[in-house]
Design a protein around this motif. Structure first.
Motif, PDB file in Angstrom:
ATOM      1  N   ALA A   1       8.633   6.253  -1.211  1.00  0.00           N
ATOM      2  CA  ALA A   1       8.588   5.996  -2.656  1.00  0.00           C
ATOM      3  C   ALA A   1       9.228   7.136  -3.431  1.00  0.00           C
ATOM      4  O   ALA A   1       9.966   6.919  -4.406  1.00  0.00           O
ATOM      5  CB  ALA A   1       7.141   5.784  -3.101  1.00  0.00           C
ATOM      6  N   ARG A   2       8.960   8.360  -3.018  1.00  0.00           N
ATOM      7  CA  ARG A   2       9.569   9.507  -3.700  1.00  0.00           C
ATOM      8  C   ARG A   2      11.088   9.518  -3.525  1.00  0.00           C
ATOM      9  O   ARG A   2      11.831   9.827  -4.465  1.00  0.00           O
ATOM     10  CB  ARG A   2       8.960  10.812  -3.171  1.00  0.00           C
ATOM     11  CG  ARG A   2       7.531  11.060  -3.643  1.00  0.00           C
ATOM     12  CD  ARG A   2       7.084  12.474  -3.320  1.00  0.00           C
ATOM     13  NE  ARG A   2       6.910  12.675  -1.885  1.00  0.00           N
ATOM     14  CZ  ARG A   2       5.767  12.466  -1.226  1.00  0.00           C
ATOM     15  NH1 ARG A   2       4.702  12.018  -1.872  1.00  0.00           N
ATOM     16  NH2 ARG A   2       5.687  12.699   0.069  1.00  0.00           N
ATOM     17  N   ILE A   3      11.537   9.178  -2.318  1.00  0.00           N
ATOM     18  CA  ILE A   3      12.987   9.175  -2.066  1.00  0.00           C
ATOM     19  C   ILE A   3      13.686   8.130  -2.915  1.00  0.00           C
ATOM     20  O   ILE A   3      14.705   8.414  -3.556  1.00  0.00           O
ATOM     21  CB  ILE A   3      13.266   8.947  -0.570  1.00  0.00           C
ATOM     22  CG1 ILE A   3      12.896  10.188   0.236  1.00  0.00           C
ATOM     23  CG2 ILE A   3      14.743   8.610  -0.346  1.00  0.00           C
ATOM     24  CD1 ILE A   3      13.043  10.014   1.734  1.00  0.00           C
ATOM     25  N   VAL A   4      13.173   6.885  -2.931  1.00  0.00           N
ATOM     26  CA  VAL A   4      13.875   5.834  -3.687  1.00  0.00           C
ATOM     27  C   VAL A   4      13.805   6.114  -5.182  1.00  0.00           C
ATOM     28  O   VAL A   4      14.726   5.756  -5.935  1.00  0.00           O
ATOM     29  CB  VAL A   4      13.341   4.427  -3.341  1.00  0.00           C
ATOM     30  CG1 VAL A   4      13.605   4.098  -1.877  1.00  0.00           C
ATOM     31  CG2 VAL A   4      11.884   4.257  -3.687  1.00  0.00           C
ATOM     32  N   THR A   5      12.726   6.759  -5.645  1.00  0.00           N
ATOM     33  CA  THR A   5      12.660   7.151  -7.057  1.00  0.00           C
ATOM     34  C   THR A   5      13.734   8.180  -7.366  1.00  0.00           C
ATOM     35  O   THR A   5      14.428   8.090  -8.399  1.00  0.00           O
ATOM     36  CB  THR A   5      11.272   7.706  -7.404  1.00  0.00           C
ATOM     37  OG1 THR A   5      10.271   6.712  -7.135  1.00  0.00           O
ATOM     38  CG2 THR A   5      11.193   8.086  -8.874  1.00  0.00           C
ATOM     39  N   ASP A   6      13.897   9.167  -6.487  1.00  0.00           N
ATOM     40  CA  ASP A   6      14.951  10.167  -6.683  1.00  0.00           C
ATOM     41  C   ASP A   6      16.328   9.512  -6.705  1.00  0.00           C
ATOM     42  O   ASP A   6      17.192   9.881  -7.519  1.00  0.00           O
ATOM     43  CB  ASP A   6      14.901  11.213  -5.572  1.00  0.00           C
ATOM     44  CG  ASP A   6      13.762  12.215  -5.741  1.00  0.00           C
ATOM     45  OD1 ASP A   6      13.136  12.222  -6.820  1.00  0.00           O
ATOM     46  OD2 ASP A   6      13.488  12.964  -4.781  1.00  0.00           O
TER      47      ASP A   6
ATOM     48  N   ASP B   1      16.359   9.189   6.154  1.00  0.00           N
ATOM     49  CA  ASP B   1      16.542  10.049   4.994  1.00  0.00           C
ATOM     50  C   ASP B   1      18.027  10.304   4.749  1.00  0.00           C
ATOM     51  O   ASP B   1      18.493  10.342   3.600  1.00  0.00           O
ATOM     52  CB  ASP B   1      15.794  11.366   5.231  1.00  0.00           C
ATOM     53  CG  ASP B   1      15.692  12.228   3.986  1.00  0.00           C
ATOM     54  OD1 ASP B   1      15.983  11.729   2.885  1.00  0.00           O
ATOM     55  OD2 ASP B   1      15.331  13.403   4.113  1.00  0.00           O
ATOM     56  N   GLY B   2      18.789  10.452   5.828  1.00  0.00           N
ATOM     57  CA  GLY B   2      20.218  10.714   5.691  1.00  0.00           C
ATOM     58  C   GLY B   2      21.022   9.534   5.192  1.00  0.00           C
ATOM     59  O   GLY B   2      22.143   9.717   4.681  1.00  0.00           O
TER      60      GLY B   2
ATOM     61  N   GLN C   1       0.168   5.337   4.578  1.00  0.00           N
ATOM     62  CA  GLN C   1       0.344   5.948   3.266  1.00  0.00           C
ATOM     63  C   GLN C   1       1.292   7.148   3.281  1.00  0.00           C
ATOM     64  O   GLN C   1       2.045   7.350   2.330  1.00  0.00           O
ATOM     65  CB  GLN C   1      -1.003   6.336   2.684  1.00  0.00           C
ATOM     66  CG  GLN C   1      -1.684   5.200   1.938  1.00  0.00           C
ATOM     67  CD  GLN C   1      -0.913   4.762   0.703  1.00  0.00           C
ATOM     68  OE1 GLN C   1      -0.708   5.540  -0.230  1.00  0.00           O
ATOM     69  NE2 GLN C   1      -0.449   3.518   0.696  1.00  0.00           N
ATOM     70  N   ASN C   2       1.271   7.946   4.328  1.00  0.00           N
ATOM     71  CA  ASN C   2       2.204   9.071   4.371  1.00  0.00           C
ATOM     72  C   ASN C   2       3.639   8.591   4.286  1.00  0.00           C
ATOM     73  O   ASN C   2       4.465   9.131   3.541  1.00  0.00           O
ATOM     74  CB  ASN C   2       1.990   9.898   5.635  1.00  0.00           C
ATOM     75  CG  ASN C   2       0.706  10.702   5.608  1.00  0.00           C
ATOM     76  OD1 ASN C   2       0.165  10.976   4.539  1.00  0.00           O
ATOM     77  ND2 ASN C   2       0.213  11.084   6.782  1.00  0.00           N
ATOM     78  N   SER C   3       3.959   7.538   5.060  1.00  0.00           N
ATOM     79  CA  SER C   3       5.317   6.995   5.046  1.00  0.00           C
ATOM     80  C   SER C   3       5.626   6.326   3.715  1.00  0.00           C
ATOM     81  O   SER C   3       6.729   6.476   3.160  1.00  0.00           O
ATOM     82  CB  SER C   3       5.485   5.990   6.187  1.00  0.00           C
ATOM     83  OG  SER C   3       5.310   6.613   7.441  1.00  0.00           O
ATOM     84  N   PHE C   4       4.658   5.572   3.184  1.00  0.00           N
ATOM     85  CA  PHE C   4       4.882   4.883   1.906  1.00  0.00           C
ATOM     86  C   PHE C   4       5.157   5.881   0.792  1.00  0.00           C
ATOM     87  O   PHE C   4       6.127   5.743   0.029  1.00  0.00           O
ATOM     88  CB  PHE C   4       3.672   4.021   1.541  1.00  0.00           C
ATOM     89  CG  PHE C   4       3.801   3.391   0.179  1.00  0.00           C
ATOM     90  CD1 PHE C   4       4.487   2.204   0.025  1.00  0.00           C
ATOM     91  CD2 PHE C   4       3.257   4.003  -0.947  1.00  0.00           C
ATOM     92  CE1 PHE C   4       4.644   1.638  -1.238  1.00  0.00           C
ATOM     93  CE2 PHE C   4       3.403   3.449  -2.206  1.00  0.00           C
ATOM     94  CZ  PHE C   4       4.089   2.260  -2.345  1.00  0.00           C
ATOM     95  N   GLN C   5       4.309   6.895   0.672  1.00  0.00           N
ATOM     96  CA  GLN C   5       4.465   7.864  -0.405  1.00  0.00           C
ATOM     97  C   GLN C   5       5.790   8.611  -0.286  1.00  0.00           C
ATOM     98  O   GLN C   5       6.486   8.851  -1.290  1.00  0.00           O
ATOM     99  CB  GLN C   5       3.292   8.847  -0.389  1.00  0.00           C
ATOM    100  CG  GLN C   5       1.922   8.232  -0.650  1.00  0.00           C
ATOM    101  CD  GLN C   5       1.648   7.997  -2.125  1.00  0.00           C
ATOM    102  OE1 GLN C   5       2.347   8.521  -2.985  1.00  0.00           O
ATOM    103  NE2 GLN C   5       0.637   7.201  -2.423  1.00  0.00           N
TER     104      GLN C   5
ATOM    105  N   PHE D   1       4.110   4.970  -8.535  1.00  0.00           N
ATOM    106  CA  PHE D   1       4.568   4.087  -9.600  1.00  0.00           C
ATOM    107  C   PHE D   1       3.833   2.761  -9.480  1.00  0.00           C
ATOM    108  O   PHE D   1       3.205   2.463  -8.466  1.00  0.00           O
ATOM    109  CB  PHE D   1       6.087   3.871  -9.547  1.00  0.00           C
ATOM    110  CG  PHE D   1       6.640   3.598  -8.159  1.00  0.00           C
ATOM    111  CD1 PHE D   1       6.194   2.528  -7.379  1.00  0.00           C
ATOM    112  CD2 PHE D   1       7.625   4.418  -7.626  1.00  0.00           C
ATOM    113  CE1 PHE D   1       6.707   2.287  -6.114  1.00  0.00           C
ATOM    114  CE2 PHE D   1       8.142   4.193  -6.352  1.00  0.00           C
ATOM    115  CZ  PHE D   1       7.676   3.115  -5.606  1.00  0.00           C
ATOM    116  N   GLY D   2       3.901   1.979 -10.539  1.00  0.00           N
ATOM    117  CA  GLY D   2       3.360   0.627 -10.495  1.00  0.00           C
ATOM    118  C   GLY D   2       4.479  -0.382 -10.319  1.00  0.00           C
ATOM    119  O   GLY D   2       5.661  -0.054 -10.483  1.00  0.00           O
ATOM    120  N   TRP D   3       4.123  -1.610  -9.980  1.00  0.00           N
ATOM    121  CA  TRP D   3       5.127  -2.661  -9.860  1.00  0.00           C
ATOM    122  C   TRP D   3       4.499  -4.006 -10.197  1.00  0.00           C
ATOM    123  O   TRP D   3       3.281  -4.182 -10.140  1.00  0.00           O
ATOM    124  CB  TRP D   3       5.776  -2.690  -8.479  1.00  0.00           C
ATOM    125  CG  TRP D   3       4.847  -2.900  -7.313  1.00  0.00           C
ATOM    126  CD1 TRP D   3       4.513  -4.080  -6.720  1.00  0.00           C
ATOM    127  CD2 TRP D   3       4.149  -1.872  -6.586  1.00  0.00           C
ATOM    128  NE1 TRP D   3       3.664  -3.874  -5.669  1.00  0.00           N
ATOM    129  CE2 TRP D   3       3.420  -2.525  -5.566  1.00  0.00           C
ATOM    130  CE3 TRP D   3       4.073  -0.489  -6.692  1.00  0.00           C
ATOM    131  CZ2 TRP D   3       2.617  -1.828  -4.656  1.00  0.00           C
ATOM    132  CZ3 TRP D   3       3.278   0.210  -5.802  1.00  0.00           C
ATOM    133  CH2 TRP D   3       2.558  -0.454  -4.801  1.00  0.00           C
TER     134      TRP D   3
END
Length: 553
Positions: free
Chosen positions: A409-414, A339-340, A402-406, A496-498
């Motif tokens: 996904a939120r971090i890279v979207t931010d 995360d850092g 899924q916990n890690s994926f979700q 998101f979709g891809w």
């Protein structure tokens, strides 16, 4: 016959603007010297299970310099080899003015490069690239990134099995698979000792991360998998040897000088001043056993910055949390580190993870569904079926956590939306593992682009039947059917979709990523035999430019 003084290497590892590290394995205790530009740097060997190693720290170099170098073992010149037809190896330091150029790929088996080997495993894309580079210096990248399955400890070749038979009964567990450190040492020798690849790794900086076959297929796929392995008579020896040898042969060279200085094992090497060669055997074995049981105590992930491009290399194997109620592809300690590292304010963010983050979306849904039923969404009987499926067809990528994926996904979207500093032009995942190559992109209109690129295999192609299976599982009807079954197990929809931009293709490939004024240019290359099995021609398989959003490129 006496062994040559230099058994393996030299391998040019972490290299930056002013320093480089050169790794070797020698036949006996030695002082290893690297000479370049009328200067000399030396290091004493250390010993692990009877094998001798040294890492020579070459410092005080000029940025952007290209220095031919030689290696000496106890004063004897050992590299380059006399009468070698290949060019003199060089140490090429990074230049802040040069745009990043990086070769990368994953999954490479070690069989001969004759007609039989090429027929069974295809042409080695890395060796093809080495031969092309030996003839055209303009192809030189700044480094090569190897994203897992550098060696296959569980799917051994005839040459490896011959070595195993020479020292134990191959009909006793673990059979044709690796058992101990000695066998790992031989496997690495087979992987990195042919002429062209050995030259390539002596003249091109390399950085690496493991995947499952470096230890065993489905390594840490689930707690059930780990319990099955720990119930065997041989697994403890295997995982200790796998992690100990990984530290020696792969991880040590990944470290920058500052990271090495903080590494608990390297501190023992750097601080040793006694008359006897330092024996790390017991220390390294204890370290490996501890890391297997307590992964939070050590990190194999690392980061490289190349000007305004950041490369984050993620351990997605050893650092897992297998607790059924807290399943995570990277545990809490590793996640805090990751995360850092993931922030904006740079031009391109490259996230290297051996397992693709964005699978073909049909396969993504299937893996997410399988995780849910394996965890009991449809009851105990279905959970047993789900676990068998997970291990049988390798349903254990990011989608199956899924916990890690979700969360990621939120971090890279931010990041792409500019919520963690100014938005990069590109957030790109670089991955391997699946034995087919493709490039996909998240469907979004604004902000930075989020892209998944895959290059797999370098040399280990899927059989034709498995290729069709992969396509069926990943594309076509797999998309709507996978979404239906995932929802039936109450799996949350992806944020998101891809869509796939190019692919899949199944050739043995090595990819090259080039930072250009138009954007990130990616090419995939394979080897084609025309007249000489051992001298294939390099051919481009695919090319794409990932341009900044709104660019005319």
């Amino acid at each position: 016959m006496a062994s040559p003084p230099l058994l393996l290497g030299p391998m040019l590892r972490h290299t930056d603007e002013t320093s480089a590290s050169v790794w070797v394995e020698t036949a006996e205790e030695a002082v290893v010297a690297v000479r370049a530009d009328d200067r000399e740097w030396t290091s004493r060997t250390f010993i692990v299970h009877g094998h001798h190693y040294a890492l020579v720290e070459v410092d005080g170099l000029a940025p952007g310099s290209v220095l031919p170098y030689r290696v000496f073992v106890n004063g004897e010149g050992v590299w380059p080899e006399v009468d070698s037809p290949l060019p003199h190896p060089v140490i090429a330091t990074l230049s802040p003015q040069r745009r990043l150029r990086m070769a990368w790929g994953s999954c490479r088996t070690s069989v001969d490069h004759d007609a039989a080997g090429n027929r069974s495993h295809g042409v080695d894309a890395m060796r093809t690239f080495a031969l092309a580079l030996s003839e055209d210096e303009s192809l030189r990248p700044d480094l090569i990134l190897l994203l897992g399955d550098q060696v296959y400890a569980d799917m051994t070749t005839e040459a490896m099995q011959e070595f195993i038979r020479s020292r134990r009964d191959i009909h006793e567990p673990p059979g044709k698979e690796l058992k101990d450190y000695e066998e790992y040492a031989h496997l690495y020798s087979l992987a990195w000792s042919d002429d062209a690849n050995r030259w390539l790794l002596s003249t091109l900086p390399s950085t690496m991360i493991f995947d499952d076959h470096d230890v065993r297929d489905d390594w840490n796929a689930s707690l059930d998998w780990k319990k099955q392995m720990e119930a065997t008579s041989w697994w403890h020896g295997r995982i200790v040897a796998g992690l100990a040898s990984y530290w020696v042969y792969q991880h040590l060279g990944n470290l920058s000088p500052s990271a090495r200085a903080q590494d608990e094992i390297w501190q023992l090497v750097a601080g040793h001043s006694g008359p006897e060669e330092l024996d790390l055997t017991e220390t390294l074995d204890a370290f490996a056993a501890r890391v297997d049981q307590e992964p939070r105590t050590y990190s194999f992930s690392y980061r490289r910055d190349f000007g305004d491009i950041r490369l984050v290399v993620v351990d997605s194997r050893a650092a897992r949390d297998l607790t059924p109620t807290a399943r995570a592809l990277v545990d809490s300690t590793e996640w805090e580190w990751l995360d850092g590292q993931l922030e904006g304010g740079i031009r391109h963010l490259l996230i290297a993870t051996s397992l693709p983050f964005l699978l073909p979306i049909g396969l993504h849904h299937v893996e997410a569904w399988d995780e849910a039923i394996s965890q009991g969404a449809w009851g105990r009987a279905a959970a047993q079926i789900g676990e068998r499926l997970r291990q049988m067809v390798d349903l254990e990528h990011w989608a199956a956590w899924q916990n890690s994926f979700q969360s990621l996904a939120r971090i890279v979207t931010d990041i792409a939306d500019g919520k963690r500093g100014s938005s990069p032009e590109t957030v790109m995942f670089l991955s391997g593992d699946v034995h087919f190559s493709y490039i996909a992109e998240v469907d979004r209109e604004g902000g930075g682009r989020i892209v998944q690129a895959v290059c797999s295999p370098v040399r280990n192609p899927l059989p034709i039947l498995m290729r069709w299976f992969s396509v069926v599982m990943s594309y076509g009807l797999a998309r709507p059917v996978g979404a239906i079954v995932a929802r039936s197990a109450k799996v949350p929809d992806p944020p998101f979709g891809w869509s796939t931009l190019k692919g899949p293709w199944f050739d043995n490939n090595l990819s090259v990523l080039q930072d250009s004024p138009q954007g990130l240019e990616l090419t995939w290359h394979k080897g084609v035999v025309e007249h000489d099995e051992r001298h294939p021609r390099m051919e481009e398989v695919s090319r794409i430019v990932v341009a900044p959003r709104g660019s005319a490129a």
